[in-house]
Design a protein around this motif. Structure first.
Motif, PDB file in Angstrom:
ATOM      1  N   PRO A 287       0.834  -1.206   0.000  1.00 66.26           N
ATOM      2  CA  PRO A 287       0.000   0.000   0.000  1.00 66.26           C
ATOM      3  C   PRO A 287       0.870   1.259   0.000  1.00 66.26           C
ATOM      4  CG  PRO A 287      -0.694  -1.554   1.699  1.00 66.26           C
ATOM      5  CD  PRO A 287       0.606  -2.055   1.170  1.00 66.26           C
ATOM      6  N   LYS A 288       0.328   2.349  -0.530  1.00 68.15           N
ATOM      7  CA  LYS A 288       1.101   3.591  -0.569  1.00 68.15           C
ATOM      8  C   LYS A 288       1.388   4.122   0.826  1.00 68.15           C
ATOM      9  CE  LYS A 288      -0.198   5.139  -5.189  1.00 68.15           C
ATOM     10  NZ  LYS A 288      -0.801   6.235  -6.008  1.00 68.15           N
ATOM     11  N   LYS A 289       0.430   3.907   1.729  1.00 63.29           N
ATOM     12  CA  LYS A 289       0.639   4.333   3.107  1.00 63.29           C
ATOM     13  C   LYS A 289       0.583   3.120   4.007  1.00 63.29           C
ATOM     14  CE  LYS A 289      -0.870   7.490   6.749  1.00 63.29           C
ATOM     15  NZ  LYS A 289      -1.793   8.580   7.142  1.00 63.29           N
ATOM     16  N   LEU A 290       1.650   2.875   4.720  1.00 65.96           N
ATOM     17  CA  LEU A 290       1.757   1.732   5.612  1.00 65.96           C
ATOM     18  C   LEU A 290       1.638   2.165   7.068  1.00 65.96           C
ATOM     19  CD1 LEU A 290       4.867   0.129   3.901  1.00 65.96           C
ATOM     20  CD2 LEU A 290       2.549  -0.827   3.844  1.00 65.96           C
ATOM     21  N   LYS A 291       1.179   1.250   7.892  1.00 66.80           N
ATOM     22  CA  LYS A 291       1.212   1.460   9.334  1.00 66.80           C
ATOM     23  C   LYS A 291       2.376   0.646   9.884  1.00 66.80           C
ATOM     24  CE  LYS A 291      -1.658   1.490  13.503  1.00 66.80           C
ATOM     25  NZ  LYS A 291      -2.998   1.191  14.083  1.00 66.80           N
ATOM     26  N   ILE A 292       3.365   1.336  10.387  1.00 63.59           N
ATOM     27  CA  ILE A 292       4.620   0.690  10.784  1.00 63.59           C
ATOM     28  C   ILE A 292       4.780   0.775  12.293  1.00 63.59           C
ATOM     29  CG2 ILE A 292       7.122   0.705  10.534  1.00 63.59           C
ATOM     30  CD1 ILE A 292       6.593   2.058   7.759  1.00 63.59           C
ATOM     31  N   GLY A 293       4.868  -0.384  12.918  1.00 61.22           N
ATOM     32  CA  GLY A 293       5.127  -0.427  14.350  1.00 61.22           C
ATOM     33  C   GLY A 293       6.617  -0.324  14.621  1.00 61.22           C
ATOM     34  N   VAL A 294       6.963   0.300  15.716  1.00 67.09           N
ATOM     35  CA  VAL A 294       8.372   0.427  16.112  1.00 67.09           C
ATOM     36  C   VAL A 294       8.519  -0.092  17.540  1.00 67.09           C
ATOM     37  CG1 VAL A 294      10.338   1.964  16.388  1.00 67.09           C
ATOM     38  CG2 VAL A 294       8.595   2.482  14.668  1.00 67.09           C
ATOM     39  N   MET A 295       9.412  -1.031  17.728  1.00 69.25           N
ATOM     40  CA  MET A 295       9.765  -1.476  19.070  1.00 69.25           C
ATOM     41  C   MET A 295      11.045  -0.740  19.459  1.00 69.25           C
ATOM     42  SD  MET A 295      10.038  -5.319  20.699  1.00 69.25           S
ATOM     43  CE  MET A 295      11.505  -5.861  19.812  1.00 69.25           C
ATOM     44  N   ALA A 319       8.724   8.033   8.164  1.00 68.66           N
ATOM     45  CA  ALA A 319       7.708   9.052   8.448  1.00 68.66           C
ATOM     46  C   ALA A 319       7.694  10.124   7.370  1.00 68.66           C
ATOM     47  CB  ALA A 319       7.968   9.675   9.820  1.00 68.66           C
ATOM     48  N   ALA A 320       8.892  10.459   6.868  1.00 64.97           N
ATOM     49  CA  ALA A 320       8.989  11.481   5.815  1.00 64.97           C
ATOM     50  C   ALA A 320       8.308  11.036   4.529  1.00 64.97           C
ATOM     51  CB  ALA A 320      10.457  11.822   5.554  1.00 64.97           C
ATOM     52  N   GLN A 321       8.129   9.718   4.360  1.00 64.65           N
ATOM     53  CA  GLN A 321       7.435   9.180   3.189  1.00 64.65           C
ATOM     54  C   GLN A 321       5.919   9.179   3.373  1.00 64.65           C
ATOM     55  OE1 GLN A 321       8.999   7.745   0.268  1.00 64.65           O
ATOM     56  NE2 GLN A 321      10.834   8.757   1.054  1.00 64.65           N
ATOM     57  N   GLY A 322       5.459   9.597   4.543  1.00 65.74           N
ATOM     58  CA  GLY A 322       4.033   9.662   4.801  1.00 65.74           C
ATOM     59  C   GLY A 322       3.445   8.443   5.470  1.00 65.74           C
ATOM     60  N   HIS A 323       4.279   7.495   5.891  1.00 64.47           N
ATOM     61  CA  HIS A 323       3.776   6.293   6.556  1.00 64.47           C
ATOM     62  C   HIS A 323       3.430   6.594   8.011  1.00 64.47           C
ATOM     63  CE1 HIS A 323       4.862   4.077   3.007  1.00 64.47           C
ATOM     64  NE2 HIS A 323       6.126   4.475   3.109  1.00 64.47           N
ATOM     65  N   GLU A 324       2.442   5.891   8.514  1.00 59.51           N
ATOM     66  CA  GLU A 324       2.025   6.069   9.899  1.00 59.51           C
ATOM     67  C   GLU A 324       2.974   5.280  10.810  1.00 59.51           C
ATOM     68  OE1 GLU A 324      -1.817   5.280  12.863  1.00 59.51           O
ATOM     69  OE2 GLU A 324      -1.918   4.695  10.741  1.00 59.51           O
ATOM     70  N   ILE A 325       3.504   5.944  11.815  1.00 58.19           N
ATOM     71  CA  ILE A 325       4.441   5.322  12.748  1.00 58.19           C
ATOM     72  C   ILE A 325       3.774   5.211  14.110  1.00 58.19           C
ATOM     73  CG2 ILE A 325       6.717   5.453  13.802  1.00 58.19           C
ATOM     74  CD1 ILE A 325       6.845   5.194  10.762  1.00 58.19           C
ATOM     75  N   VAL A 326       3.760   4.014  14.665  1.00 61.16           N
ATOM     76  CA  VAL A 326       3.194   3.791  15.999  1.00 61.16           C
ATOM     77  C   VAL A 326       4.175   2.961  16.822  1.00 61.16           C
ATOM     78  CG1 VAL A 326       0.811   3.910  15.180  1.00 61.16           C
ATOM     79  CG2 VAL A 326       1.965   1.681  15.312  1.00 61.16           C
ATOM     80  N   THR A 327       4.113   3.134  18.109  1.00 59.74           N
ATOM     81  CA  THR A 327       4.915   2.292  19.003  1.00 59.74           C
ATOM     82  C   THR A 327       4.228   0.946  19.176  1.00 59.74           C
ATOM     83  OG1 THR A 327       5.771   4.220  20.198  1.00 59.74           O
ATOM     84  CG2 THR A 327       5.893   2.083  21.316  1.00 59.74           C
ATOM     85  N   PHE A 328       4.987  -0.119  18.981  1.00 56.31           N
ATOM     86  CA  PHE A 328       4.442  -1.470  19.141  1.00 56.31           C
ATOM     87  C   PHE A 328       4.991  -2.075  20.429  1.00 56.31           C
ATOM     88  CE2 PHE A 328       4.736  -6.118  18.539  1.00 56.31           C
ATOM     89  CZ  PHE A 328       3.382  -6.398  18.338  1.00 56.31           C
TER      90      PHE A 328
END
Length: 555
Positions: A287-295, A319-328
């Motif tokens: 997908p063009k926009k991903l939801k990416i978890g970060v540990m 994040a600069a590419q527009g992807h959603e970053i969340v803490t996992f």
């Protein structure tokens, strides 16, 4: 005394065999690279294979280029075990010039079974017992046109992030002397990172392809069980299936990694090895926009400044590419470490050490663990109680209480716990809605030699994904910087738990200056194609913010 003399004689004879093989090769492989050989080595694997297929480059010329670089890597890092150039030359004359790996020299971890060569595992009792058959993985690669040309160094038990043994000696990190290239696939990582090859195959049971790639600066993807052939090879931990070891490619560049992984799958590996799932290569569009978890931390050992910086750069780039970053937040990482270490060494190392002579010293970190595991249980309970009640260290208390040689009912209970943890992880992943997870491959960059004596339990960032059997890749991002990555002035080692102390005792940005630092990109089980796509996306995102990893010894 007789056993000791026999052991010393075997070691000396095996070392002489390697030295004699190298000496025999020097008239051809000891000369400088020609202009044509430089061009060959600079060419990516997809382009090189295409040139061999078209008849523009001969396999023997490719072998000469790679062989010269491999011997130079051996001279500087001591990364090679079995030297197989002569048989590779014969293979070059008859190889499949139209195969997907036509004329490509490939190196192998010492565990791989190759006809006519020992699989010593660095252990004297296995020397001078050449194997009678190629492993299915080797047959597949030969059928695709590849040229097996050398095997690479390992630790004796395969249970260490260092690579040294009594037959082959110690392998150096090609970036900074005095540091390990990693383990247990450290020889492979040193060869590739130095520039002695472009493609190798190795195993991973607790981070053994990912941590060396992080320590040395190369690329890999840990495949889930059942994608790459593994049958017919050697291991010192025979019968250990609590955490299954898998084979995966390691490469000098990402393009090479993606190409070789696809080439292996396109060869229908399930027709070579009964353990492989019949899953063909799948083309993936993200997908063009991903939801990416970060540990950002596993709560056991926080990433060191150098590793945290690499992770933060990666998060910034995505994040600069527009992807959603969340803490996992995964299910208890302490439980993951506790369950996985017990499963891997449920026998307290009895099988592995049964192959090692009484006079044969082995890895200091493994030795330390085994001494703990074999202590009477009541002593460990007292010790664990002291850490919990006096020191307030619940992490090491949990581990000490459970590091024992297991009975069969205890082992079965651990397998039940493993499956429960996998279910929890799957649920947490699905509830978070993430597409991928990004984290560090290890809390620190490469360790100094013998550093596993202190850091033996700091393996959580890698082994977690062996426990859940998730596809996970590593890309190098940057290098340790002695100024930017120094510990803060208020850092207090004594405030850390036992496991974290062991990791940080080896951290010194001044001494580590120049060592590679990578990140780990994780997908779910059997999602290797997706992880490879995400690795490519991440590399591109880093380039867009001015971060491009510089390979060592580019020519």
């Amino acid at each position: 005394m007789f056993a000791y003399l026999k052991y010393k004689k075997t070691i000396a004879a095996k070392q002489k065999e390697r030295a004699d093989r190298i000496a025999e090769l020097m008239p051809v492989y000891g000369t400088p690279l020609t202009a044509e050989e430089v061009k060959i080595f600079r060419t990516s694997v997809p382009e090189l294979v295409a040139e061999v297929q078209k008849g523009l480059v001969r396999p023997i010329d490719v072998l000469h280029a790679y062989g010269k670089r491999a011997l130079k890597a051996q001279e500087d890092t001591n990364c090679l075990t079995e030297i197989m150039f002569k048989d590779a030359e014969k293979q070059a004359e008859v190889c499949n010039n139209h195969g997907s790996l036509a004329g490509l020299p490939i190196s192998f971890k010492d565990t791989v079974s190759i006809k006519g060569y020992d699989c010593t595992l660095g252990i004297a009792m296995h020397a001078f017992k050449p194997l009678q058959n190629d492993a299915p993985l080797v047959r597949l690669l030969k059928d695709a046109g590849a040229l097996p040309y050398c095997k690479t160094n390992i630790p004796m038990t395969l249970l260490s992030y260092e690579s040294y043994n009594n037959i082959w000696g110690r392998t150096e990190n090609p970036h900074v002397k005095g540091y390990t290239p990693g383990g247990s696939s450290g020889g492979e990582a040193a060869l590739l990172a130095y520039g002695g090859g472009r493609v190798g195959l190795a195993t991973d049971v607790a981070g053994s392809v990912r941590v060396p790639s992080h320590f040395s600066g190369c690329y890999t993807v840990r495949s889930s069980f059942g994608r790459i052939p593994r049958a017919g090879n050697c291991t010192p931990t025979r019968g250990q299936d609590g955490i299954t070891s898998i084979y995966s490619p390691m490469t000098r560049s990402f393009d090479d990694l993606e190409y070789v992984f696809k080439a292996i799958i396109d060869m229908k590996p399930w027709e070579y090895d009964y353990t492989v799932h019949p899953i063909p290569w799948r083309e993936i569009t993200l997908p063009k926009k991903l939801k990416i978890g970060v540990m950002f931390s596993d709560g056991v050992v926080d990433p060191s400044p150098a590793c945290a910086r690499a992770l933060n750069l990666t998060v910034e780039a995505l994040a600069a590419q527009g992807h959603e970053i969340v803490t996992f937040t995964p299910p208890s990482p302490v439980d993951a470490l506790r369950i996985s270490t017990q499963l891997i060494l449920a026998d307290a190392g009895r099988v592995a050490t049964s192959q090692i002579a009484w006079c044969e010293p082995f890895d200091k970190g493994v030795t330390k663990f085994l001494r703990i595991a074999r202590l009477p249980r009541f002593i460990k309970k007292i010790w664990a109680s002291f850490y919990l009640r006096v020191k307030g260290d619940a992490v090491i208390a949990s581990l000490l209480n459970n590091w024992n040689e297991k009975t069969m009912p205890e082992h079965m209970d651990l397998v039940w716990q493993r499956e429960g943890y996998r279910a929890e992880y799957f649920k947490a992943w699905k509830e978070s809605g993430i597409d991928f997870l990004v984290t560090v491959p290890n809390a620190t960059p490469a360790l100094p030699h013998n550093g596993m004596f202190e850091s033996f339990a700091s393996i959580g960032y890698a082994v977690m994904f062996n426990l859940v059997d998730y596809s996970s890749g590593v890309i190098p991002v940057t290098h340790v910087d002695k100024d930017r990555d120094a510990l803060p002035d208020d850092f207090n080692l004594n405030k850390l738990n036992y496991v974290a102390k062991g990791a940080y005792r080896n951290y010194d940005a001044q001494k580590m200056h120049g060592l590679p630092v990578g990140v780990q990109i994780v997908g779910q089980r059997l999602e290797e194609e997706k992880v490879l796509k995400m690795m490519a996306l991440t590399i591109g995102a880093l380039k867009d913010i001015g971060i491009k990893y510089e390979l060592l010894n580019e020519i």
